[in-house]
Write an enzyme that holds these catalytic residues in place. Structure first.
Site, PDB file in Angstrom:
ATOM      1  N   ASN A   1       0.849  -1.188   0.000  1.00  0.00           N
ATOM      2  CA  ASN A   1       0.000   0.000   0.000  1.00  0.00           C
ATOM      3  C   ASN A   1       0.888   1.241   0.000  1.00  0.00           C
ATOM      4  OD1 ASN A   1      -1.935   1.971   0.367  1.00  0.00           O
ATOM      5  ND2 ASN A   1      -2.363   1.430   2.494  1.00  0.00           N
ATOM      6  N   TRP A   2       0.966   1.912  -1.139  1.00  0.00           N
ATOM      7  CA  TRP A   2       1.851   3.070  -1.256  1.00  0.00           C
ATOM      8  C   TRP A   2       1.279   4.317  -0.600  1.00  0.00           C
ATOM      9  CZ3 TRP A   2       4.945   3.499  -6.479  1.00  0.00           C
ATOM     10  CH2 TRP A   2       5.744   2.363  -6.617  1.00  0.00           C
ATOM     11  N   LYS A   3       0.021   4.286  -0.234  1.00  0.00           N
ATOM     12  CA  LYS A   3      -0.636   5.428   0.412  1.00  0.00           C
ATOM     13  C   LYS A   3      -0.448   6.698  -0.449  1.00  0.00           C
ATOM     14  CE  LYS A   3      -0.148   3.133   4.836  1.00  0.00           C
ATOM     15  NZ  LYS A   3       0.086   3.250   6.288  1.00  0.00           N
TER      16      LYS A   3
ATOM     17  N   HIS B   1      -9.418   0.793   5.695  1.00  0.00           N
ATOM     18  CA  HIS B   1      -8.101   0.932   6.313  1.00  0.00           C
ATOM     19  C   HIS B   1      -8.217   1.834   7.534  1.00  0.00           C
ATOM     20  CE1 HIS B   1      -3.874   2.032   6.811  1.00  0.00           C
ATOM     21  NE2 HIS B   1      -3.577   0.964   6.094  1.00  0.00           N
TER      22      HIS B   1
ATOM     23  N   GLU C   1      -6.577   4.241   8.481  1.00  0.00           N
ATOM     24  CA  GLU C   1      -6.422   5.665   8.179  1.00  0.00           C
ATOM     25  C   GLU C   1      -7.697   6.252   7.580  1.00  0.00           C
ATOM     26  OE1 GLU C   1      -1.673   4.951   7.475  1.00  0.00           O
ATOM     27  OE2 GLU C   1      -2.972   5.267   5.751  1.00  0.00           O
TER      28      GLU C   1
ATOM     29  N   GLU D   1      -5.229  -5.314  11.296  1.00  0.00           N
ATOM     30  CA  GLU D   1      -4.215  -4.309  11.583  1.00  0.00           C
ATOM     31  C   GLU D   1      -4.440  -3.754  12.981  1.00  0.00           C
ATOM     32  OE1 GLU D   1      -2.648  -0.763   8.880  1.00  0.00           O
ATOM     33  OE2 GLU D   1      -4.577  -0.269   9.788  1.00  0.00           O
TER      34      GLU D   1
ATOM     35  N   GLY E   1       3.462   2.892  14.671  1.00  0.00           N
ATOM     36  CA  GLY E   1       4.119   4.137  15.048  1.00  0.00           C
ATOM     37  C   GLY E   1       4.118   4.439  16.530  1.00  0.00           C
TER      38      GLY E   1
ATOM     39  N   SER F   1       2.906  -2.585  10.751  1.00  0.00           N
ATOM     40  CA  SER F   1       4.360  -2.390  10.755  1.00  0.00           C
ATOM     41  C   SER F   1       5.098  -3.648  10.313  1.00  0.00           C
ATOM     42  CB  SER F   1       4.843  -1.947  12.140  1.00  0.00           C
ATOM     43  OG  SER F   1       4.283  -0.698  12.484  1.00  0.00           O
TER      44      SER F   1
ATOM     45  N   GLY G   1       2.943  -1.232   4.374  1.00  0.00           N
ATOM     46  CA  GLY G   1       2.885   0.196   4.111  1.00  0.00           C
ATOM     47  C   GLY G   1       4.203   0.739   3.597  1.00  0.00           C
ATOM     48  N   GLY G   2       4.899   1.493   4.445  1.00  0.00           N
ATOM     49  CA  GLY G   2       6.105   2.186   4.021  1.00  0.00           C
ATOM     50  C   GLY G   2       7.178   1.291   3.438  1.00  0.00           C
TER      51      GLY G   2
END
Length: 247
Positions: free
Chosen positions: A10-12, A95, A97, A165, A171, A209, A230-231
């Protein structure tokens, strides 16, 4: 459960045209990992360009969200049919977010899932509890409610996937233990089998994460058949060790 793992990146809100070579590198190196279905979810602006750049590869493309309506006066929104037209095969819905940053309720996630099915997309529906909910002992209640209210009955006749998730593990410096992850996936499997029968064959993904150093351990846990990344999916150097964790 599927014999292969679904590794979804997921590049967001990241990625310009200059990032297309990253997707091409992931596609090329994924050929060495037949036990992984690899999916990339770029921003909508990159979707048609990435579809063209990866034509002929085994990479699955998807959208990061969709509107619940097929078309209409919804400025700035993207419909499931538009994603399909741009080259998507899947879409991420619910998601954390979106649920917490955009205050999307479960009922809206369910309507978006229905829209995805109408367009011929496979939805990945995300669920997960916050730190307050975990500390208050509400994890089971929260997950059951999200599964009940976010998954429409129409999914029983279609291909779909669920991603767990734990929002509190993103974070915060906190990490979900193997036991906590296994407990959540046991609950998810029981719910899906109860509602859709024991022949449910979608992927159950973990998203919290996921990194190169922990992917193999997570993917080896019972009942997990994929990861929502994600990242770490933004570079081939970080993403490919996660894909390799499915071997």
């Amino acid at each position: 459960m599927p014999q292969t793992h679904l590794i979804a990146g997921n590049w967001k809100m990241n990625g310009l045209k200059s990032a297309l070579p990253v997707a091409q590198a992931i596609a090329a190196r994924s050929r060495n990992h037949p036990n992984a279905r690899v999916a990339l979810f770029p921003p909508a602006t990159l979707l048609p360009l990435m579809a063209e750049a990866l034509a002929g590869s085994a990479i699955i493309l998807g959208g990061q969200d969709c509107h619940h309506a097929d078309s209409g006066a919804y400025t700035g929104d993207v419909s499931a049919a538009m994603l399909k037209d741009a080259g998507a095969q899947m879409v991420i819905l619910g998601h954390s977010e979106r649920r917490h940053g955009h205050l999307e309720p479960c009922a809206l996630v369910a309507r978006k899932a229905q829209a995805a099915l109408r367009a011929g997309l496979e939805p990945i529906i995300c669920i997960g509890e916050t730190l307050d909910q975990r500390q208050s002992g509400l994890t089971r209640q929260v997950l059951e409610r999200q599964l009940t209210d976010s998954l429409p009955d129409e999914l029983g006749r279609a291909a779909f996937h669920v991603s767990y998730e734990p929002v509190w593990a993103i974070g915060t410096g906190l990490a979900a233990t193997d036991a906590q992850i296994e407990e959540a996936f046991a609950l998810i499997r029981a719910h899906l089998h109860r509602r859709f029968g024991p022949d449910f064959v979608g992927h159950l993904l973990y998203g919290g994460s996921v990194k190169p150093h922990n992917a193999r351990q997570i993917l080896a846990l019972p009942g997990i058949s994929g990861a929502l990344v994600g990242g770490a999916s933004l570079t081939a150097e970080d993403f490919m060790p996660i894909v390799a964790g499915a071997d």
